[in-house]
Design a protein around this motif. Structure first.
Motif, PDB file in Angstrom:
ATOM      1  N   ASP A  13       0.806  -1.230   0.000  1.00 61.14           N
ATOM      2  CA  ASP A  13       0.000   0.000   0.000  1.00 61.14           C
ATOM      3  C   ASP A  13       0.834   1.273   0.000  1.00 61.14           C
ATOM      4  OD1 ASP A  13      -2.273  -1.577   0.051  1.00 61.14           O
ATOM      5  OD2 ASP A  13      -2.566  -1.389   2.221  1.00 61.14           O
ATOM      6  N   ALA A  14       2.154   1.159   0.013  1.00 64.39           N
ATOM      7  CA  ALA A  14       3.017   2.344   0.072  1.00 64.39           C
ATOM      8  C   ALA A  14       2.728   3.260  -1.112  1.00 64.39           C
ATOM      9  CB  ALA A  14       4.482   1.927   0.086  1.00 64.39           C
ATOM     10  N   ALA A  15       2.602   4.539  -0.827  1.00 62.29           N
ATOM     11  CA  ALA A  15       2.202   5.520  -1.843  1.00 62.29           C
ATOM     12  C   ALA A  15       3.338   5.896  -2.788  1.00 62.29           C
ATOM     13  CB  ALA A  15       1.665   6.773  -1.159  1.00 62.29           C
ATOM     14  N   ASP A  16       4.583   5.818  -2.332  1.00 65.51           N
ATOM     15  CA  ASP A  16       5.711   6.262  -3.156  1.00 65.51           C
ATOM     16  C   ASP A  16       6.984   5.568  -2.700  1.00 65.51           C
ATOM     17  OD1 ASP A  16       6.396   7.576  -0.787  1.00 65.51           O
ATOM     18  OD2 ASP A  16       5.728   9.522  -1.507  1.00 65.51           O
ATOM     19  N   HIS A  17       8.074   5.872  -3.378  1.00 68.50           N
ATOM     20  CA  HIS A  17       9.359   5.248  -3.040  1.00 68.50           C
ATOM     21  C   HIS A  17       9.838   5.646  -1.648  1.00 68.50           C
ATOM     22  CE1 HIS A  17       9.421   3.473  -6.857  1.00 68.50           C
ATOM     23  NE2 HIS A  17      10.229   4.298  -7.509  1.00 68.50           N
ATOM     24  N   ALA A  18       9.506   6.832  -1.216  1.00 69.54           N
ATOM     25  CA  ALA A  18       9.905   7.259   0.129  1.00 69.54           C
ATOM     26  C   ALA A  18       9.270   6.354   1.181  1.00 69.54           C
ATOM     27  CB  ALA A  18       9.514   8.711   0.374  1.00 69.54           C
ATOM     28  N   ALA A  19       8.002   6.052   1.013  1.00 63.42           N
ATOM     29  CA  ALA A  19       7.317   5.161   1.958  1.00 63.42           C
ATOM     30  C   ALA A  19       7.894   3.755   1.881  1.00 63.42           C
ATOM     31  CB  ALA A  19       5.815   5.147   1.670  1.00 63.42           C
ATOM     32  N   ARG A  20       8.226   3.316   0.686  1.00 63.40           N
ATOM     33  CA  ARG A  20       8.834   1.990   0.532  1.00 63.40           C
ATOM     34  C   ARG A  20      10.207   1.948   1.205  1.00 63.40           C
ATOM     35  NH1 ARG A  20       6.745   3.285  -4.458  1.00 63.40           N
ATOM     36  NH2 ARG A  20       4.758   2.236  -4.792  1.00 63.40           N
ATOM     37  N   ALA A  21      10.986   3.020   1.023  1.00 62.13           N
ATOM     38  CA  ALA A  21      12.314   3.087   1.651  1.00 62.13           C
ATOM     39  C   ALA A  21      12.190   3.049   3.170  1.00 62.13           C
ATOM     40  CB  ALA A  21      13.042   4.351   1.202  1.00 62.13           C
ATOM     41  N   ARG A  22      11.259   3.825   3.722  1.00 58.10           N
ATOM     42  CA  ARG A  22      11.060   3.804   5.182  1.00 58.10           C
ATOM     43  C   ARG A  22      10.655   2.414   5.650  1.00 58.10           C
ATOM     44  NH1 ARG A  22       9.128   8.885   3.973  1.00 58.10           N
ATOM     45  NH2 ARG A  22       6.989   8.163   3.787  1.00 58.10           N
ATOM     46  N   TRP A  23       9.779   1.771   4.906  1.00 62.05           N
ATOM     47  CA  TRP A  23       9.334   0.423   5.270  1.00 62.05           C
ATOM     48  C   TRP A  23      10.536  -0.534   5.303  1.00 62.05           C
ATOM     49  CZ3 TRP A  23       9.410  -4.511   3.410  1.00 62.05           C
ATOM     50  CH2 TRP A  23       8.528  -5.428   4.002  1.00 62.05           C
ATOM     51  N   LEU A  24      11.373  -0.484   4.261  1.00 66.17           N
ATOM     52  CA  LEU A  24      12.536  -1.364   4.204  1.00 66.17           C
ATOM     53  C   LEU A  24      13.483  -1.147   5.372  1.00 66.17           C
ATOM     54  CD1 LEU A  24      13.414  -1.315   0.405  1.00 66.17           C
ATOM     55  CD2 LEU A  24      12.848  -3.344   1.766  1.00 66.17           C
ATOM     56  N   LEU A  25      13.644   0.099   5.776  1.00 64.41           N
ATOM     57  CA  LEU A  25      14.566   0.413   6.869  1.00 64.41           C
ATOM     58  C   LEU A  25      14.000   0.043   8.235  1.00 64.41           C
ATOM     59  CD1 LEU A  25      15.855   3.839   5.580  1.00 64.41           C
ATOM     60  CD2 LEU A  25      17.125   1.687   5.659  1.00 64.41           C
TER      61      LEU A  25
END
Length: 135
Positions: A13-25
């Motif tokens: 459900d991540a809206a953008d790459h920034a949200a995906r990056a935060r999720w990964l970290l």
């Protein structure tokens, strides 16, 4: 409702790459190892190449034979730490520049760093192999 566990659903459900990056970290490493196929598919479908690089580095570090010090080889640790830094930069830049507002140099540097690390590992330059040969 989907086939994913709730923690993986957050990535889906991540809206953008920034949200995906935060999720990964922020996601527990056990989730990365356990759900690596689903995570790889979601990152790939989103076109998040930098995230895929970081993800591959995490999998390599988690799967590597550890040295006598109990740590993954330096080449893997350096690649992983460098890509974690760039994932954090992606999150920060996107937050300040808008949706996926990455500077092209950040993307190029991330890919180049990942490529160099993988080349070193592919050439057998990892410390784990040196320790095994010496032992």
């Amino acid at each position: 409702m989907t086939q994913f566990l709730p923690i993986i659903e957050e990535l889906a459900d991540a809206a953008d790459h920034a949200a995906r990056a935060r999720w990964l970290l922020e996601v527990p490493l056990a989730v990365i190892i356990r759900d690596q196929v689903a995570i790889q598919r979601l990152l790939s479908a989103a076109g998040f190449h930098e995230g895929l690089g970081y993800f591959a580095a995490e999998i390599a570090a988690l799967s590597a034979t550890r040295g006598r010090d109990g740590l993954a080889p330096n080449t893997i640790r350096m690649t992983r730490e460098g890509l974690a830094y760039f994932a954090a930069e992606i999150a920060a830049l996107s937050a300040t520049r808008g949706r996926d507002g990455l500077a092209p140099s950040t993307i190029r540097m991330t890919r180049e760093y990942a490529r160099i690390g993988i080349q070193i590992i592919a050439r057998g330059g990892s410390e784990g192999e040196k320790h095994a040969a010496a032992g």
